[in-house]
Design a protein around this motif. Structure first.
Motif, PDB file in Angstrom:
ATOM      1  N   ILE A   1       0.645  -1.093  -0.066  1.00  0.00           N
ATOM      2  CA  ILE A   1       0.203  -0.134   0.410  1.00  0.00           C
ATOM      3  C   ILE A   1       0.967   0.908  -0.399  1.00  0.00           C
ATOM      4  N   LEU A   2       2.165   1.315   1.134  1.00  0.00           N
ATOM      5  CA  LEU A   2       2.779   2.276   0.807  1.00  0.00           C
ATOM      6  C   LEU A   2       3.441   2.267  -0.424  1.00  0.00           C
ATOM      7  N   GLU A   3       3.585   1.640  -1.289  1.00  0.00           N
ATOM      8  CA  GLU A   3       3.993   1.568  -2.579  1.00  0.00           C
ATOM      9  C   GLU A   3       3.074   2.249  -3.377  1.00  0.00           C
ATOM     10  N   MET A   4       2.185   2.608  -4.003  1.00  0.00           N
ATOM     11  CA  MET A   4       1.363   1.961  -4.766  1.00  0.00           C
ATOM     12  C   MET A   4       1.340   3.974  -4.228  1.00  0.00           C
ATOM     13  N   ILE A   5       1.179   4.684  -5.663  1.00  0.00           N
ATOM     14  CA  ILE A   5       0.212   5.902  -5.631  1.00  0.00           C
ATOM     15  C   ILE A   5      -1.019   5.634  -5.355  1.00  0.00           C
TER      16      ILE A   5
ATOM     17  N   HIS B   1       0.980  10.717   0.893  1.00  0.00           N
ATOM     18  CA  HIS B   1       1.339  10.005   0.729  1.00  0.00           C
ATOM     19  C   HIS B   1       2.318   9.361   0.301  1.00  0.00           C
ATOM     20  N   PRO B   2       3.496   8.636   1.629  1.00  0.00           N
ATOM     21  CA  PRO B   2       2.434   7.705   2.730  1.00  0.00           C
ATOM     22  C   PRO B   2       2.652   8.829   4.273  1.00  0.00           C
ATOM     23  N   GLY B   3       3.350   9.674   3.683  1.00  0.00           N
ATOM     24  CA  GLY B   3       3.167  10.399   5.284  1.00  0.00           C
ATOM     25  C   GLY B   3       4.687  10.954   6.034  1.00  0.00           C
ATOM     26  N   GLY B   4       4.590  10.736   6.721  1.00  0.00           N
ATOM     27  CA  GLY B   4       5.913  11.849   7.758  1.00  0.00           C
ATOM     28  C   GLY B   4       6.903  11.064   8.119  1.00  0.00           C
ATOM     29  N   GLY B   5       7.982  11.558   8.693  1.00  0.00           N
ATOM     30  CA  GLY B   5       9.392  10.735   8.736  1.00  0.00           C
ATOM     31  C   GLY B   5      10.383  10.956   7.020  1.00  0.00           C
TER      32      GLY B   5
ATOM     33  N   PRO C   1      -3.585  14.405   1.974  1.00  0.00           N
ATOM     34  CA  PRO C   1      -4.181  15.419   2.528  1.00  0.00           C
ATOM     35  C   PRO C   1      -6.115  15.156   2.923  1.00  0.00           C
ATOM     36  N   THR C   2      -5.997  15.039   1.360  1.00  0.00           N
ATOM     37  CA  THR C   2      -7.617  14.662   1.277  1.00  0.00           C
ATOM     38  C   THR C   2      -8.080  13.621   0.563  1.00  0.00           C
ATOM     39  N   ALA C   3      -9.515  13.269   0.326  1.00  0.00           N
ATOM     40  CA  ALA C   3      -9.925  12.493  -0.743  1.00  0.00           C
ATOM     41  C   ALA C   3      -9.677  12.672  -2.072  1.00  0.00           C
ATOM     42  N   GLU C   4     -10.694  14.015  -2.135  1.00  0.00           N
ATOM     43  CA  GLU C   4     -10.496  13.817  -3.745  1.00  0.00           C
ATOM     44  C   GLU C   4      -8.840  14.857  -4.117  1.00  0.00           C
ATOM     45  N   TRP C   5      -8.304  15.382  -3.710  1.00  0.00           N
ATOM     46  CA  TRP C   5      -6.354  15.748  -4.018  1.00  0.00           C
ATOM     47  C   TRP C   5      -5.192  14.593  -3.342  1.00  0.00           C
ATOM     48  N   ALA C   6      -5.317  13.458  -2.910  1.00  0.00           N
ATOM     49  CA  ALA C   6      -4.484  12.299  -2.701  1.00  0.00           C
ATOM     50  C   ALA C   6      -3.477  12.226  -3.568  1.00  0.00           C
ATOM     51  N   ARG C   7      -3.696  12.324  -4.903  1.00  0.00           N
ATOM     52  CA  ARG C   7      -3.128  11.562  -5.194  1.00  0.00           C
ATOM     53  C   ARG C   7      -1.929  13.130  -6.542  1.00  0.00           C
ATOM     54  N   TYR C   8      -1.332  13.682  -5.334  1.00  0.00           N
ATOM     55  CA  TYR C   8       0.008  14.235  -5.492  1.00  0.00           C
ATOM     56  C   TYR C   8      -0.971  15.944  -6.771  1.00  0.00           C
ATOM     57  N   THR C   9      -1.468  15.717  -7.115  1.00  0.00           N
ATOM     58  CA  THR C   9      -2.211  16.921  -7.241  1.00  0.00           C
ATOM     59  C   THR C   9      -3.029  18.058  -6.877  1.00  0.00           C
ATOM     60  N   THR C  10      -3.524  19.291  -7.726  1.00  0.00           N
ATOM     61  CA  THR C  10      -4.247  19.630  -7.362  1.00  0.00           C
ATOM     62  C   THR C  10      -5.612  20.022  -7.821  1.00  0.00           C
TER      63      THR C  10
END
Ligand SMILES: Cc1cc2nc3c(=O)[nH]c(=O)nc-3n(C[C@H](O)[C@H](O)[C@H](O)COP(=O)(O)OP(=O)(O)OC[C@H]3O[C@@H](n4cnc5c(N)ncnc54)[C@H](O)[C@@H]3O)c2cc1C
Lengths: 396, 527
Positions: B139-143, B505-509, B483-492
């Motif tokens: 899951i972490l590896e998937m866009i 995705h996949p978040g901090g660190g 960050p939001t359901a609609e714009w979770a794939r790096y687009t805006t």
């Protein structure tokens, strides 16, 4: 020292000529005492060998329900284990896959000792709910020595000043050696005549010294794990983490094995009710296991042919190996060998192998991958029913 | 507008922005990185705050940095070395300690000392976590797929995800479900009886969250700690030689080797939008740069609300971003030391000094630390996770001297009455007191101390509300919801405007993964 040493360490360390140690359950144990392990191997088969097997996990199970707890956990019928009897048994998870194997010894009416290769305290506790039983880890409190080989009876009888002729195969008795109260079981991991001596750790060194003293004329020789590994392959005895992956550590189903698949059908008592894994094992018996553990004897002539290509005589390993090697039939791969060695006694190159059931009948011609001069070749091998070596003295 | 037009401008030279720039440059794009501070790295930075002593000012250990990034960007050639951090030691109030070492036998023996049953359980727990981490990793590896989309790509990805979950089998799926819903404390109580062990394990579930070990949802974060092991990174945690800034510097060097430009002390004021399309940026000093596309590596608040005129964005997105939980709860104390702290439980210098040392004596202790924060105070007796980088990499401090990195919870961003220099020092004192309980010589060996509060993180490092992960790693803010359901794939909603910071995705660190996946997404579009 971050790793532990057994109570015999003050004795074994000076004997270990190459300081050649290996790890066993967090302990240091000798791979070999002499610079080569050959004499130690032959001591097992021709005289008597003295092995430090203290790192085994040992649990004392006590109480009115001790037998019931063990019966819930293991596949053998502990209800039938009489006082003074020992049973070899595997135990399984809910899916009927082997988690570990060891022995259950009934030391008294409500007192058992279970030996295991892996930690099992939590597992036993988990299954002791609502039972009147206590499980104590006595792994540290009890040291253990194995005396194995044709002269073992003489050595242990003399040391314990007790005639052990009556102590039958897989029986256990109380005894005294050098003033130390011990239990002696007619068990072992070599497939030979042999005894294991269970010693309170405070008395460990006295018992070692006594055995060494009386054992001298009988050729008693301290032996390490390299010698033991060869003997146990000849005896067809499986080794956890080598010949099977314990279910709790198998990441994928494919790595797990049922007792049926490990040649341990004889230990599965489906007629006893309610033990862990029984429903799964019942179903597996009916649909028949897909794998079988068998011996494979590699044909010498075939090895000669393989090596002839490089103008070499067959090269056989001097110690047992523990890497998986593919096994083929004409149509493709049908299994894998998990450990193997050259048997100096049988003069055969032998391996333990997991085979798809249709290819597991004794006498079936298969091929094992061997690496000769960095090249992969196949050597012919015959399926053999285990054990490879079974001397009368083992049970006599 | 300046004469030359870039293919891409990356706003923010944190490690994700740099990874993004490096991948774009590697694909032949002309890339400019604009960083506000005088150094690259953002929260992954090394600075010599006290002469001769190097601090990893914010983040201090590396676990999840993606190995493919290290390979693709040839980071070892650019100086990156991640050294093993082999142990965790927790001192106990009774003068004892609990340690977990690199070696399984040694750890077992140590746990056995505390509880024979827990020693058994620890192995089983470890193998289950390993299996579950393996299950979750794809899951972490998937866009992240858009579950509401009907595009073939998304459907395929969703289908793969569904099939993957099925393949787990009922038992593991059940376990995963528990992890996703339970608190770390409850989940660990199903396994262990030793309080100090439960507390130390549960600490990984609360890092970077405004939650306590008894808050539901914290169990899932336990899994993240086993994730690093699946990539041939056999030690879960490592220390970057030269501090975490070395990670950023290696990535920057790699990006530059591919032709990317990195400009420091360049604060972006605004993204220039023309006809619904991002066409460049304006700096605070008035400079303008034109580009075919703009990538923001800042947190979602800044990406959407800070750099854009609200009129460019749909109302529901504005609401979602305003709701995005980003409350900071952590602080950091960096120390320059004249000698090593001497722990009463393990006197003298020992291997424990080369690993993590955790002030987490009990679940109650951690929960009480959280209670303070719940009501707007910093923890009087905080949870502290510390390492001594100079014990792993001697170049971090002058010979014979040491540096110590102390990560602390809780320090709420919204402190009652607000953060002030006095409160900062009071917080620093509380941290030192908490450690000195177990290492009494600490107060006498401090040469310099730097206290970083969430307010400092916002001011100095541009982390909104001082949140270390650009938004909490809560389940409702992960995967296709980050960050939001609609714009979770790096687009805006703005064409040519992308996001690649830890708020995606996949978040901090220090993973580099948001930066990398965003670049892959962009490159797919740029073709
Ligand atoms: C105290 C602390 C401890 C942490 N500990 C760890 C840890 O031990 N291990 C771990 O893996 N993770 C840790 N983290 C989390 C990790 O450091 C972050 O998740 C990660 O570094 C974020 O990287 P990023 O590139 O997404 O964003 P950032 O590092 O935040 O980068 C954003 C960059 O943008 C710049 N910027 C901001 N505004 C502008 C602007 N207007 N114009 C131009 N540039 C701008 C900032 O200066 C910054 O360099 C920690 C974080 C903190 C704060």
């Amino acid at each position: 020292m971050p790793l532990r040493t057994t109570p015999f360490h003050p004795r074994t360390a000076p004997l270990n000529q190459a300081q050649d140690w290996r790890r066993w359950s967090g302990f240091l144990v000798a791979s070999a005492y002499e610079l080569t392990h050959e004499r130690e191997y032959w001591a097992i088969r021709s005289a008597a060998a003295l092995l430090d097997v203290s790192p085994l996990y040992k649990y004392r199970v006590i109480g009115p329900d001790a037998g019931r707890l063990l019966d819930r956990v293991v596949t053998r019928n502990v209800a039938k284990c009489s006082v003074g009897q020992v049973m070899y048994t595997p135990w399984c998870d809910d899916d009927g896959k082997v988690m570990d194997d060891g022995t259950v010894a009934r030391l008294g009416d409500d007192v058992y000792r279970m030996t295991a290769a892996e930690p099992n305290l939590r597992w036993l506790h988990q299954h002791s709910r609502r039972l009147n039983v206590e499980v104590a880890d006595e792994s540290d409190a009890v040291a253990a020595l194995a005396v194995q080989g044709p002269n073992a009876r003489a050595v242990v009888s003399m040391a314990s000043e007790q005639d052990l002729a009556d102590l039958r195969f897989f029986r256990v008795t109380h005894a005294t050696i050098a003033g130390v109260a011990v239990t002696i079981s007619r068990t072992g991991y070599t497939g030979d005549l042999g005894y294991e001596i269970w010693i309170p750790q405070e008395g460990a060194r006295q018992v070692w010294d006594a055995l060494v003293r009386v054992g001298k004329p009988w050729g008693l020789t301290p032996a390490g794990m390299l010698a033991l590994d060869m003997a146990r392959i000849e005896a067809g005895l499986i080794l956890i983490d080598v010949d099977y992956v314990p279910a709790r550590r198998a990441i994928i189903e494919l790595r797990k094995s049922s007792p049926f698949e490990l040649n341990l059908a004889w230990t599965v008592k489906l007629d006893k009710s309610g033990f862990v894994g029984r429903p799964a094992l019942l179903a597996e018996r009916d649909r028949r296991p897909t794998w079988q553990l068998r011996g494979l004897a590699i044909e010498w002539e075939s090895l000669e042919e393989v090596y002839a290509e490089f103008r070499l005589p067959p090269q056989v390993p001097t110690a047992a190996w523990r890497v998986s090697r593919p096994v083929y039939a004409m149509g493709g791969q049908v299994g894998y060998a998990t450990s193997g060695c050259w048997s100096p006694l049988l003069k055969k190159y032998i391996t333990l192998a997991h085979l798809e059931a249709p290819y597991a009948a004794a006498g079936t011609e298969l091929m094992v991958e061997v690496t000769a001069e960095h090249r992969r070749r196949k050597a012919r091998a015959q399926v053999v029913d285990l054990p490879f070596f079974y001397p009368d003295r083992k049970r006599a | 507008m300046s004469a030359s037009t870039y293919d891409a401008i990356v706003i923010g030279g944190g490690h994700n922005g740099l990874v993004n720039a490096a991948y774009l440059a590697r694909a032949g794009k002309r890339v400019l990185v604009l960083e506000r501070r005088h150094v690259v790295g953002g929260a992954a930075v090394t600075e010599e705050v006290h002469p001769g002593f190097k601090y990893s000012v914010c983040s201090y250990v590396v676990s999840l940095l993606r190995p493919e990034i290290i390979r693709d960007l040839d980071l070892s050639r650019h100086g990156l070395e991640i050294l093993p951090l082999e142990s965790t030691m927790t001192p106990m109030p009774n003068g004892d300690y609990l340690a977990r070492w690199a070696d399984r036998d040694q750890t077992r023996r140590e746990l056995y000392r505390h509880s024979p049953r827990d020693a058994d359980a620890y192995d089983d727990f470890g193998s289950l976590m390993y299996q579950l981490a393996f299950a979750v990793k794809p899951i972490l590896e998937m866009i992240p797929p858009d579950p509401t989309s009907v595009s073939v790509r998304d459907l395929r990805a969703l289908f793969r995800l569904g099939r993957h979950f099925q393949s787990l089998g009922a038992q593991r799926f059940h376990e995963l479900h528990k992890l996703m819903t339970m608190s770390a404390a409850d989940y660990l109580a199903e396994w262990f009886e030793t309080d100090v062990l439960k507390a130390t394990l549960s600490a990984s579930g609360i890092i970077g969250t405004f939650l306590g070990p008894r808050s539901p949802g914290t169990a899932y974060v336990l899994l993240h700690h086993y994730m690093g092991e699946l990539d041939g990174v056999f030690r879960a945690w490592g220390f970057a030689k030269g501090g975490t800034g070395a990670v950023s510097e290696a990535i920057a060097a790699s990006a530059q080797s591919f032709g990317a430009e990195v400009r420091l002390e360049s604060t972006v004021q605004e993204v220039t939008v023309r006809d619904g399309r991002a066409v460049g940026v304006v700096l605070q000093n008035g400079d303008e740069y034109a580009a075919k596309l703009v990538v923001s590596a800042l947190d979602p608040r800044r990406t959407f609300l800070g750099l854009l005129d609200r009129s460019h964005l749909p109302e529901d997105l504005l609401t979602d971003i305003e709701r995005f939980r980003i409350r900071g709860s952590s602080g950091k104390v960096n120390l320059a030391l004249d000698a090593l702290p001497d722990f009463t439980c393990l006197p003298g210098t020992g291997p424990h000094h080369r690993g993590a040392i955790s002030i987490s004596p009990s679940i109650d202790y951690l929960e009480r630390a959280y209670d303070d924060a719940k009501y707007g105070a910093f923890s009087r007796r905080p949870y502290v996770d510390m390492i001594m980088p100079s014990m792993i990499d001697p170049s971090m401090a002058p010979p014979g001297k040491h540096v110590m990195s102390c990560f602390v919870q809780y320090a709420p961003f919204a402190l009652n009455g607000g953060w002030s220099p006095e409160r900062r020092e009071a917080f620093g004192d509380a941290v030192i007191d908490a450690i000195a309980e177990y290492a009494p010589n600490l107060k006498d060996i401090i040469l310099h101390r730097q206290v970083v509060t969430p307010a400092d993180m916002e001011m100095e490092f541009g982390l909104t509300e001082g949140n270390i992960f650009h938004g909490e790693l809560a389940l409702n803010q992960l995967f296709f919801l980050r960050p939001t359901a609609e714009w979770a794939r790096y687009t805006t909603p703005i064409a040519g405007y992308y996001q690649c910071g830890s708020g995606t995705h996949p978040g901090g660190g220090i993973t580099g993964q948001p930066g990398r996946l965003a670049a892959l997404k962009i490159l797919g579009k740029l073709k």
